[in-house]
Design a protein around this motif. Sequence first.
Motif, PDB file in Angstrom:
ATOM      1  N   ALA A 147       0.883  -1.175   0.000  1.00  0.00           N
ATOM      2  CA  ALA A 147       0.000   0.000   0.000  1.00  0.00           C
ATOM      3  C   ALA A 147       0.914   1.216   0.000  1.00  0.00           C
ATOM      4  CB  ALA A 147      -0.918   0.007   1.222  1.00  0.00           C
ATOM      5  N   ILE A 148       0.584   2.224  -0.825  1.00  0.00           N
ATOM      6  CA  ILE A 148       1.461   3.381  -0.949  1.00  0.00           C
ATOM      7  C   ILE A 148       0.627   4.634  -1.208  1.00  0.00           C
ATOM      8  CG2 ILE A 148       1.863   2.941  -3.408  1.00  0.00           C
ATOM      9  CD1 ILE A 148       4.737   4.023  -2.963  1.00  0.00           C
ATOM     10  N   ALA A 149       1.004   5.747  -0.584  1.00  0.00           N
ATOM     11  CA  ALA A 149       0.260   6.996  -0.723  1.00  0.00           C
ATOM     12  C   ALA A 149       1.192   8.153  -0.435  1.00  0.00           C
ATOM     13  CB  ALA A 149      -0.929   7.025   0.231  1.00  0.00           C
ATOM     14  N   GLU A 150       0.703   9.372  -0.688  1.00  0.00           N
ATOM     15  CA  GLU A 150       1.488  10.570  -0.359  1.00  0.00           C
ATOM     16  C   GLU A 150       1.797  10.586   1.132  1.00  0.00           C
ATOM     17  OE1 GLU A 150       3.400  14.279  -1.002  1.00  0.00           O
ATOM     18  OE2 GLU A 150       2.692  12.774  -2.402  1.00  0.00           O
ATOM     19  N   ARG A 151       0.758  10.365   1.951  1.00  0.00           N
ATOM     20  CA  ARG A 151       0.934  10.252   3.399  1.00  0.00           C
ATOM     21  C   ARG A 151       0.199   9.004   3.866  1.00  0.00           C
ATOM     22  NH1 ARG A 151       2.914  14.576   6.225  1.00  0.00           N
ATOM     23  NH2 ARG A 151       2.181  13.527   8.098  1.00  0.00           N
ATOM     24  N   ALA A 152       0.903   8.100   4.491  1.00  0.00           N
ATOM     25  CA  ALA A 152       0.287   6.859   4.929  1.00  0.00           C
ATOM     26  C   ALA A 152      -0.729   7.076   6.038  1.00  0.00           C
ATOM     27  CB  ALA A 152       1.355   5.874   5.403  1.00  0.00           C
ATOM     28  N   ALA A 213       0.715  -7.972  -4.836  1.00  0.00           N
ATOM     29  CA  ALA A 213      -0.516  -7.233  -5.106  1.00  0.00           C
ATOM     30  C   ALA A 213      -0.441  -5.875  -4.432  1.00  0.00           C
ATOM     31  CB  ALA A 213      -1.743  -7.998  -4.620  1.00  0.00           C
ATOM     32  N   LEU A 214      -1.142  -4.889  -5.044  1.00  0.00           N
ATOM     33  CA  LEU A 214      -1.289  -3.555  -4.468  1.00  0.00           C
ATOM     34  C   LEU A 214      -2.697  -3.415  -3.907  1.00  0.00           C
ATOM     35  CD1 LEU A 214      -0.273  -0.530  -4.159  1.00  0.00           C
ATOM     36  CD2 LEU A 214      -1.475  -0.120  -6.321  1.00  0.00           C
ATOM     37  N   ILE A 215      -2.812  -2.904  -2.669  1.00  0.00           N
ATOM     38  CA  ILE A 215      -4.111  -2.585  -2.086  1.00  0.00           C
ATOM     39  C   ILE A 215      -4.290  -1.081  -2.179  1.00  0.00           C
ATOM     40  CG2 ILE A 215      -5.614  -2.778  -0.085  1.00  0.00           C
ATOM     41  CD1 ILE A 215      -3.909  -5.054   0.924  1.00  0.00           C
ATOM     42  N   TYR A 216      -5.284  -0.652  -2.983  1.00  0.00           N
ATOM     43  CA  TYR A 216      -5.494   0.778  -3.242  1.00  0.00           C
ATOM     44  C   TYR A 216      -6.932   1.125  -2.859  1.00  0.00           C
ATOM     45  CZ  TYR A 216      -4.948   5.249  -5.633  1.00  0.00           C
ATOM     46  OH  TYR A 216      -4.861   6.587  -5.923  1.00  0.00           O
ATOM     47  N   SER A 217      -7.156   1.207  -1.562  1.00  0.00           N
ATOM     48  CA  SER A 217      -8.519   1.366  -1.037  1.00  0.00           C
ATOM     49  C   SER A 217      -8.845   2.834  -0.776  1.00  0.00           C
ATOM     50  CB  SER A 217      -8.676   0.549   0.245  1.00  0.00           C
ATOM     51  OG  SER A 217      -7.593   0.790   1.128  1.00  0.00           O
ATOM     52  N   ALA A 218      -8.664   3.689  -1.781  1.00  0.00           N
ATOM     53  CA  ALA A 218      -8.867   5.129  -1.625  1.00  0.00           C
ATOM     54  C   ALA A 218     -10.326   5.456  -1.348  1.00  0.00           C
ATOM     55  CB  ALA A 218      -8.407   5.860  -2.880  1.00  0.00           C
ATOM     56  N   ARG A 219     -10.546   6.464  -0.499  1.00  0.00           N
ATOM     57  CA  ARG A 219     -11.903   6.935  -0.225  1.00  0.00           C
ATOM     58  C   ARG A 219     -12.399   7.894  -1.307  1.00  0.00           C
ATOM     59  NH1 ARG A 219      -9.676   6.219   5.164  1.00  0.00           N
ATOM     60  NH2 ARG A 219     -11.192   5.176   6.505  1.00  0.00           N
ATOM     61  N   GLY A 220     -11.534   8.364  -2.157  1.00  0.00           N
ATOM     62  CA  GLY A 220     -11.929   9.230  -3.256  1.00  0.00           C
ATOM     63  C   GLY A 220     -10.719   9.529  -4.114  1.00  0.00           C
ATOM     64  N   ASP A 221     -10.795   9.269  -5.411  1.00  0.00           N
ATOM     65  CA  ASP A 221      -9.678   9.541  -6.306  1.00  0.00           C
ATOM     66  C   ASP A 221     -10.205   9.672  -7.721  1.00  0.00           C
ATOM     67  OD1 ASP A 221      -7.194   9.758  -7.564  1.00  0.00           O
ATOM     68  OD2 ASP A 221      -6.266   8.429  -6.099  1.00  0.00           O
ATOM     69  N   GLY A 222      -9.805  10.744  -8.398  1.00  0.00           N
ATOM     70  CA  GLY A 222     -10.326  10.990  -9.735  1.00  0.00           C
ATOM     71  C   GLY A 222      -9.796  10.065 -10.791  1.00  0.00           C
ATOM     72  N   ALA A 223      -8.567   9.587 -10.644  1.00  0.00           N
ATOM     73  CA  ALA A 223      -7.995   8.710 -11.657  1.00  0.00           C
ATOM     74  C   ALA A 223      -7.197   7.576 -11.043  1.00  0.00           C
ATOM     75  CB  ALA A 223      -7.108   9.511 -12.613  1.00  0.00           C
ATOM     76  N   GLY A 224      -6.600   7.781  -9.889  1.00  0.00           N
ATOM     77  CA  GLY A 224      -5.855   6.704  -9.250  1.00  0.00           C
ATOM     78  C   GLY A 224      -4.577   6.350  -9.984  1.00  0.00           C
ATOM     79  N   LEU A 225      -3.699   7.338 -10.174  1.00  0.00           N
ATOM     80  CA  LEU A 225      -2.491   7.098 -10.956  1.00  0.00           C
ATOM     81  C   LEU A 225      -1.604   6.018 -10.353  1.00  0.00           C
ATOM     82  CD1 LEU A 225      -1.362  10.628 -12.147  1.00  0.00           C
ATOM     83  CD2 LEU A 225      -2.344   8.784 -13.488  1.00  0.00           C
ATOM     84  N   MET A 226      -1.550   5.926  -9.028  1.00  0.00           N
ATOM     85  CA  MET A 226      -0.712   4.904  -8.411  1.00  0.00           C
ATOM     86  C   MET A 226      -1.185   3.515  -8.802  1.00  0.00           C
ATOM     87  SD  MET A 226       1.990   4.561  -6.600  1.00  0.00           S
ATOM     88  CE  MET A 226       2.133   6.188  -5.842  1.00  0.00           C
ATOM     89  N   ALA A 227      -2.505   3.307  -8.773  1.00  0.00           N
ATOM     90  CA  ALA A 227      -3.044   2.012  -9.168  1.00  0.00           C
ATOM     91  C   ALA A 227      -2.838   1.757 -10.657  1.00  0.00           C
ATOM     92  CB  ALA A 227      -4.527   1.927  -8.817  1.00  0.00           C
ATOM     93  N   LEU A 228      -2.989   2.800 -11.490  1.00  0.00           N
ATOM     94  CA  LEU A 228      -2.761   2.644 -12.925  1.00  0.00           C
ATOM     95  C   LEU A 228      -1.320   2.235 -13.207  1.00  0.00           C
ATOM     96  CD1 LEU A 228      -4.693   5.695 -14.412  1.00  0.00           C
ATOM     97  CD2 LEU A 228      -5.295   3.285 -14.637  1.00  0.00           C
ATOM     98  N   LYS A 229      -0.378   2.844 -12.521  1.00  0.00           N
ATOM     99  CA  LYS A 229       1.025   2.499 -12.704  1.00  0.00           C
ATOM    100  C   LYS A 229       1.290   1.052 -12.313  1.00  0.00           C
ATOM    101  CE  LYS A 229       2.702   7.205 -11.872  1.00  0.00           C
ATOM    102  NZ  LYS A 229       3.426   8.084 -10.921  1.00  0.00           N
ATOM    103  N   ALA A 230       0.700   0.637 -11.180  1.00  0.00           N
ATOM    104  CA  ALA A 230       0.910  -0.733 -10.719  1.00  0.00           C
ATOM    105  C   ALA A 230       0.370  -1.744 -11.732  1.00  0.00           C
ATOM    106  CB  ALA A 230       0.258  -0.931  -9.360  1.00  0.00           C
ATOM    107  N   MET A 231      -0.838  -1.494 -12.242  1.00  0.00           N
ATOM    108  CA  MET A 231      -1.429  -2.435 -13.194  1.00  0.00           C
ATOM    109  C   MET A 231      -0.685  -2.425 -14.516  1.00  0.00           C
ATOM    110  SD  MET A 231      -5.505  -2.332 -12.434  1.00  0.00           S
ATOM    111  CE  MET A 231      -5.615  -0.563 -12.280  1.00  0.00           C
ATOM    112  N   ALA A 232      -0.201  -1.248 -14.943  1.00  0.00           N
ATOM    113  CA  ALA A 232       0.589  -1.195 -16.177  1.00  0.00           C
ATOM    114  C   ALA A 232       1.879  -1.987 -16.025  1.00  0.00           C
ATOM    115  CB  ALA A 232       0.901   0.255 -16.528  1.00  0.00           C
ATOM    116  N   ARG A 233       2.384  -2.049 -14.809  1.00  0.00           N
ATOM    117  CA  ARG A 233       3.602  -2.819 -14.538  1.00  0.00           C
ATOM    118  C   ARG A 233       3.312  -4.309 -14.428  1.00  0.00           C
ATOM    119  NH1 ARG A 233       8.956  -2.021 -15.478  1.00  0.00           N
ATOM    120  NH2 ARG A 233      10.233  -3.150 -13.966  1.00  0.00           N
TER     121      ARG A 233
END
Length: 278
Positions: A147-152, A213-233
Amino acid sequence: MKRRKYVAPPSATPERPTPPLPQSRSCVVRCDSPDFRRFSDLLRGEIEAFGVETAESPVALHIGHPQHWKPIEGKINIGFGWWPASSPDDIRAFYGIDDLIVPSAWNSQTPMPKPHQAVHIVRAGIDDRIFAPSNRTRERRPLRFLAIAERADDRAPGIDLAARAFIAADLNATLDVYGYAPVAALFGDRRVQTKRFIGSERELAALFDRYDALIYSARGDGAGLMALKAMARGLPTLHSGQTGMAEFADLGLLIGSRKVVLADSSYWHEPLVDLLAQ
């Protein structure tokens, strides 16, 4: 986007001095966060493609949280927002701009306060030269979740939900929580470790390769670039179903959410921990 001459409202106030940011002839870019600065070149090009002319229509592009936008007198002020208008501060900020750019159709439902204001969708992108499928082979070992974010310890990215769901699932596995800012979150389980990530985009791609696996359980995100990067990888991703991610992530696993109204009348969609644990 229609070409038009911008007339500053009577209430406009002089712009406070701000640190210099990348400039082009027809667009001034102001970012409220270093995390958004990397989008400035992409967005400047998109705005110029709309047909805005240098001499007739100077543009100020404001990127980041709406409450930080300060319109510049004498320019067409355009906001780029990652989130829909979910708080009174957002609505007040929208009065000062001429148009809004959003990264997904989910965001385009944002209600604008003035009838002439337009909402444009500019799809967020990633560098597919870096975030391309890797040829990694999985070792025989316990599963490793990321799990990764700007601030954990910021509640918006839902890192606390990821940790709660991981602990509830009682897996023979580990969860590493990374933050770009100092990590102060503690979860009370030795299988959950918090770390700080300081690195380039290439180092982020290499970090993805170390996990299952990446857990990206955001409460609100317009595009979710972190998740997009992970899936592209090529990293399997569990992500929120009530965000802009649902438009981009056919290969991810959507987690159901519930709407939560906060004390200041803003809201978010909180992924259900029980579904995430399953």
